[in-house]
Design a protein around this motif. Structure first.
Motif, PDB file in Angstrom:
ATOM      1  N   PRO A   1      52.335  47.094  46.931  1.00 55.05           N
ATOM      2  CA  PRO A   1      53.360  46.854  45.896  1.00 55.05           C
ATOM      3  C   PRO A   1      54.087  45.525  45.939  1.00 55.05           C
ATOM      4  N   LYS A   2      54.458  45.023  47.104  1.00 56.37           N
ATOM      5  CA  LYS A   2      55.264  43.805  47.167  1.00 56.37           C
ATOM      6  C   LYS A   2      54.463  42.591  47.639  1.00 56.37           C
ATOM      7  N   VAL A   3      53.133  42.710  47.605  1.00 54.22           N
ATOM      8  CA  VAL A   3      52.257  41.598  47.963  1.00 54.22           C
ATOM      9  C   VAL A   3      51.876  40.848  46.697  1.00 54.22           C
ATOM     10  N   ARG A   4      52.113  39.551  46.661  1.00 53.89           N
ATOM     11  CA  ARG A   4      51.874  38.767  45.438  1.00 53.89           C
ATOM     12  C   ARG A   4      50.403  38.372  45.264  1.00 53.89           C
ATOM     13  N   ARG A   5      49.697  38.207  46.380  1.00 56.37           N
ATOM     14  CA  ARG A   5      48.289  37.797  46.297  1.00 56.37           C
ATOM     15  C   ARG A   5      47.544  38.378  47.492  1.00 56.37           C
ATOM     16  N   TRP A   6      46.308  38.837  47.247  1.00 53.33           N
ATOM     17  CA  TRP A   6      45.477  39.412  48.306  1.00 53.33           C
ATOM     18  C   TRP A   6      44.126  38.715  48.287  1.00 53.33           C
ATOM     19  N   VAL A   7      43.735  38.174  49.440  1.00 52.79           N
ATOM     20  CA  VAL A   7      42.473  37.471  49.586  1.00 52.79           C
ATOM     21  C   VAL A   7      41.655  38.153  50.680  1.00 52.79           C
ATOM     22  N   ASN A   8      40.397  38.391  50.410  1.00 51.73           N
ATOM     23  CA  ASN A   8      39.497  38.994  51.392  1.00 51.73           C
ATOM     24  C   ASN A   8      38.381  38.012  51.732  1.00 51.73           C
ATOM     25  N   ILE A   9      38.052  37.940  53.022  1.00 46.03           N
ATOM     26  CA  ILE A   9      36.982  37.054  53.485  1.00 46.03           C
ATOM     27  C   ILE A   9      36.033  37.877  54.355  1.00 46.03           C
ATOM     28  N   ALA A  10      34.735  37.818  54.038  1.00 43.53           N
ATOM     29  CA  ALA A  10      33.733  38.606  54.763  1.00 43.53           C
ATOM     30  C   ALA A  10      32.539  37.738  55.110  1.00 43.53           C
ATOM     31  N   ASP A  11      32.108  37.808  56.350  1.00 44.44           N
ATOM     32  CA  ASP A  11      30.890  37.132  56.765  1.00 44.44           C
ATOM     33  C   ASP A  11      29.684  37.898  56.233  1.00 44.44           C
ATOM     34  N   VAL A  12      28.658  37.173  55.834  1.00 43.28           N
ATOM     35  CA  VAL A  12      27.485  37.812  55.226  1.00 43.28           C
ATOM     36  C   VAL A  12      26.731  38.711  56.209  1.00 43.28           C
ATOM     37  N   GLY A  13      26.931  38.483  57.516  1.00 42.83           N
ATOM     38  CA  GLY A  13      26.244  39.298  58.510  1.00 42.83           C
ATOM     39  C   GLY A  13      27.164  40.213  59.284  1.00 42.83           C
ATOM     40  N   ASP A  14      28.409  40.335  58.852  1.00 43.63           N
ATOM     41  CA  ASP A  14      29.398  41.134  59.578  1.00 43.63           C
ATOM     42  C   ASP A  14      29.112  42.621  59.360  1.00 43.63           C
ATOM     43  N   ILE A  15      28.743  43.337  60.429  1.00 47.68           N
ATOM     44  CA  ILE A  15      28.386  44.749  60.287  1.00 47.68           C
ATOM     45  C   ILE A  15      29.611  45.643  60.121  1.00 47.68           C
ATOM     46  N   VAL A  16      30.810  45.070  60.269  1.00 44.32           N
ATOM     47  CA  VAL A  16      32.043  45.834  60.033  1.00 44.32           C
ATOM     48  C   VAL A  16      32.483  45.719  58.581  1.00 44.32           C
ATOM     49  N   ALA A  17      32.269  44.579  57.976  1.00 45.59           N
ATOM     50  CA  ALA A  17      32.718  44.324  56.603  1.00 45.59           C
ATOM     51  C   ALA A  17      31.737  44.943  55.604  1.00 45.59           C
ATOM     52  N   ILE A  18      31.789  46.266  55.515  1.00 51.15           N
ATOM     53  CA  ILE A  18      30.893  47.025  54.627  1.00 51.15           C
ATOM     54  C   ILE A  18      31.742  47.855  53.667  1.00 51.15           C
ATOM     55  N   PRO A  19      31.485  47.749  52.365  1.00 54.14           N
ATOM     56  CA  PRO A  19      30.612  46.775  51.717  1.00 54.14           C
ATOM     57  C   PRO A  19      31.280  45.402  51.676  1.00 54.14           C
ATOM     58  N   ARG A  20      30.469  44.341  51.709  1.00 49.75           N
ATOM     59  CA  ARG A  20      31.059  43.002  51.642  1.00 49.75           C
ATOM     60  C   ARG A  20      31.750  42.790  50.295  1.00 49.75           C
ATOM     61  N   ASP A  21      31.191  43.400  49.236  1.00 52.36           N
ATOM     62  CA  ASP A  21      31.770  43.264  47.898  1.00 52.36           C
ATOM     63  C   ASP A  21      32.973  44.209  47.777  1.00 52.36           C
ATOM     64  N   LEU A  22      33.999  43.933  48.589  1.00 51.89           N
ATOM     65  CA  LEU A  22      35.143  44.840  48.656  1.00 51.89           C
ATOM     66  C   LEU A  22      35.892  44.973  47.334  1.00 51.89           C
ATOM     67  N   PRO A  23      35.980  43.938  46.488  1.00 52.22           N
ATOM     68  CA  PRO A  23      36.713  44.093  45.218  1.00 52.22           C
ATOM     69  C   PRO A  23      36.165  45.192  44.302  1.00 52.22           C
ATOM     70  N   ARG A  24      34.921  45.608  44.519  1.00 50.56           N
ATOM     71  CA  ARG A  24      34.380  46.701  43.693  1.00 50.56           C
ATOM     72  C   ARG A  24      35.190  47.980  43.907  1.00 50.56           C
ATOM     73  N   LEU A  25      35.624  48.217  45.146  1.00 49.11           N
ATOM     74  CA  LEU A  25      36.435  49.390  45.456  1.00 49.11           C
ATOM     75  C   LEU A  25      37.926  49.075  45.460  1.00 49.11           C
ATOM     76  N   PHE A  26      38.255  47.801  45.655  1.00 46.30           N
ATOM     77  CA  PHE A  26      39.648  47.378  45.734  1.00 46.30           C
ATOM     78  C   PHE A  26      39.907  46.286  44.689  1.00 46.30           C
ATOM     79  N   PRO A  27      40.070  46.681  43.435  1.00 48.75           N
ATOM     80  CA  PRO A  27      40.310  45.692  42.382  1.00 48.75           C
ATOM     81  C   PRO A  27      41.615  44.937  42.562  1.00 48.75           C
ATOM     82  N   GLY A  28      42.472  45.381  43.487  1.00 44.62           N
ATOM     83  CA  GLY A  28      43.706  44.653  43.774  1.00 44.62           C
ATOM     84  C   GLY A  28      43.486  43.342  44.496  1.00 44.62           C
TER      85      GLY A  28
END
Length: 273
Positions: free
Chosen positions: A206-233
Motif C-alpha cells: 500500500p505505501k510503496v511508490r515503486r516496485w522493481v524486480n530483478i531476476a537472473d536468467v539461471g536463478d533456480i529460486v526466481a521461479i517464475p522469472r516473469d514475476l509480473p504475470r502473477l504480481f502486476p503491482g
C-alpha cells in the motif's frame, strides 16, 4: 539510513561469527554496502528461523514432510519429469534432490535442501510465532531507520512483502532480487498478507511508490522469472545474467547496473554520501 536490506537464507553464519543479532546485522550490512557501493542498514532475522540441530541437514529425508513436498513442488516448477516427483515414502524426495544435482550440480542440491528447511520454517504455518517475529523484526528496522528504499533478496522478499502488507511503511522504492514470491505451491499460495488483504495478493504494497524486480536468467529460486504475470503491482522487471556459479548470490545482484539505475533518481550519488 536511506536503504535497508532484507537478507534471504543461509545467513545464520553471520550470527555464529558475530555473536549477537545486532553485530550480525552490521556485518551483513557492511558486506552488502560494499557490493552496492552505498551505505545501508540490514534487517536481520536469521536467528528466528534457525532450525537448531543441523545434523544431516544436507539429506532430503531429514526435511519435515511439508518441506519434502515443497522440494518436490520446486523441482516440478523447474521442469522435472513426473516420475521424479511422484511415488511414495522417502523415495521421491531423494529422486527430486538427485535430479537437482544432475541438472544444476551438487552445490545446488545442498542449497535447495537448506532453502526448503528455512522456507518451511517460515511459510508452513500462517500464524506461527516465528513467521510473525521475522516480519516484526523487518518492520522494527524499517520504522527505526525510515529508509526511502528496501532491497530484499530471496526469502527476504517474501518476508518483506508480507511485512509491508501487515503494517504498511512509506517507501519510495522496493527492490526484490532473486525472488521466489511466485513459486507455485511453495510460496505464492501460502502468502499471508493480513486481515482483509489476501485478495490483493500480487499488488504493490500500500505505501510503496515503486516496485522493481530483478531476476537472473539461471536463478533456480526466481521461479517464475516473469514475476509480473502473477504480481502486476511490479512497476519494472529486469532479467539479468550473473553467471552460472553466482546466479542467486545477493552481492552479485547488488553490483548490477540495473540496481544503481533504480537507486540513482532517489538517492545522492555514492561518492557524495
Amino acid at each position: 539510513m536511506m536503504i535497508v536490506g532484507v537478507h534471504g537464507i543461509r545467513c545464520y553464519r553471520y550470527l555464529a561469527e558475530a555473536g549477537t543479532p545486532e553485530r550480525a546485522a552490521k556485518v551483513l550490512a557492511a558486506e552488502w554496502a560494499l557490493a552496492l557501493n552505498r551505505p545501508l542498514s540490514a534487517a536481520y532475522y536469521a536467528q528466528l528461523l534457525h532450525p537448531g540441530d543441523t545434523q544431516g541437514a544436507d539429506e532430503p529425508e531429514t526435511l519435515p514432510c511439508d518441506a519434502q513436498r515443497m522440494l518436490k513442488d520446486w523441482v516440478s516448477a523447474l521442469g522435472a519429469p513426473a516420475e521424479v516427483t511422484m511415488g511414495h515414502a522417502t523415495i521421491p524426495v531423494r529422486q527430486a534432490a538427485d535430479w537437482i544435482a544432475r541438472r544444476f550440480g551438487e552445490a545446488a542440491r545442498r542449497f535447495v535442501i537448506v532453502f526448503c528447511r528455512e522456507a518451511h520454517t517460515y511459510v508452513s504455518d500462517r500464524d506461527s510465532p516465528r513467521r510473525a517475529a521475522a516480519r516484526e523484526e523487518v518492520l522494527r528496522v524499517l520504522e527505526d531507520a525510515k529508509p526511502r528504499v528496501v532491497v530484499a533478496h530471496s526469502l527476504g522478499s517474501v518476508v518483506a512483502y508480507e511485512a509491508l502488507w501487515h503494517r504498511p511503511v512509506e517507501l519510495d522504492l522496493l527492490v526484490t532480487l532473486g525472488s521466489p514470491l511466485g513459486m507455485p505451491q511453495v510460496f505464492f499460495e501460502r502468502l499471508s498478507l493480513g486481515a482483509g488483504n489476501d485478495e490483493r495478493k500480487g499488488q504493490r504494497p500500500p505505501k510503496v511508490r515503486r516496485w522493481v524486480n530483478i531476476a537472473d536468467v539461471g536463478d533456480i529460486v526466481a521461479i517464475p522469472r516473469d514475476l509480473p504475470r502473477l504480481f502486476p503491482g511490479i512497476d519494472a522487471h529486469h532479467e539479468v545474467s550473473l553467471g552460472l556459479t553466482a546466479s542467486h548470490k545477493a552481492t552479485r545482484y547488488l553490483t548490477r547496473s540495473e540496481v544503481e539505475q533504480e537507486l540513482a533518481p532517489l538517492l545522492p550519488a555514492p561518492d557524495s554520501q
